[in-house]
Write an enzyme that holds these catalytic residues in place. Sequence first.
Site, mmCIF file in Angstrom:
data_model
loop_
_atom_site.group_PDB
_atom_site.id
_atom_site.type_symbol
_atom_site.label_atom_id
_atom_site.label_comp_id
_atom_site.label_asym_id
_atom_site.label_seq_id
_atom_site.Cartn_x
_atom_site.Cartn_y
_atom_site.Cartn_z
ATOM 1 N N ASP A 1 1.155 -0.600 9.431
ATOM 2 C CA ASP A 1 1.469 0.598 10.215
ATOM 3 C C ASP A 1 2.982 0.856 10.187
ATOM 4 O OD1 ASP A 1 1.041 2.721 11.951
ATOM 5 O OD2 ASP A 1 0.688 1.476 13.725
ATOM 6 N N GLY B 1 3.383 -4.526 10.960
ATOM 7 C CA GLY B 1 2.475 -4.690 9.821
ATOM 8 C C GLY B 1 2.447 -3.481 8.907
ATOM 9 N N ASN C 1 -2.931 1.471 15.621
ATOM 10 C CA ASN C 1 -3.465 1.123 16.948
ATOM 11 C C ASN C 1 -3.795 2.427 17.640
ATOM 12 O OD1 ASN C 1 -1.138 2.006 18.710
ATOM 13 N ND2 ASN C 1 -0.102 0.528 17.390
ATOM 14 N N ILE D 1 0.827 -1.216 0.000
ATOM 15 C CA ILE D 1 0.000 0.000 0.000
ATOM 16 C C ILE D 1 0.863 1.270 0.000
ATOM 17 C CG2 ILE D 1 -0.318 0.381 2.489
ATOM 18 C CD1 ILE D 1 -3.360 0.659 1.860
#
Length: 169
Positions: free
Chosen positions: A33, A31, A23, A10
Amino acid sequence: MRISLVQGDITEQPVDAVVNAANSSLLGGGGVDGAIHRRGGPEILDECRRLRASHYGGGLPTGQAVATTAGRLPARWVIHTVGPVYSASEDRSDQLASCYRESLRVADELGIESIAFPAVSAGIYGWPVEDAARIAVGTVRSTPSKVGDARFVLFTPDAYAAFEQVIRL
Ligand code: AR6
């Protein structure tokens, strides 16, 4: 709204906004993030810290979404949303659907045209990917928005296959 699937990373998507599976601390993690902060650089974390100080001292609640700069990513904005941790004993589908609805609401506030979503909660947060795909596609399809191009960017072949099954329905 045109909805499409991409297999890949992405952080490489040239869209107006990429959605981050964050989070509630907004201070980064693993991940997608981790990948977004790594590739986007420190400007994103700086803005997350400011948002924490001004609005989200107690953390960004699950199911909500907030935008920051995208730093060095080939996108203009990162929309951070907090997915629910999967639970086999409690149905948290509404919270997961809310991530997509709220991200689109923020996108409309920003007036953007294109958005890329990851499979929120389907990694570290443990959501079975078939179910995560059903909620993701169903919610984006049924949410009124001015966004013209919504893409799901799936990192693994398994996630891509799961979304492909759902999108055909
Ligand atoms: N591009 C697209 N998708 C990706 C990428 C990438 N670069 N990297 C991973 N994925 P996850 P969660 C996929 O774990 O389950 C973090 O520590 C991955 O294969 O990133 O919502 C946060 O800080 C999976 O399909 O997010 C939170 O603490 C999907 O993205 C926690 O993880 C989501 O996996 C959030 O967990």
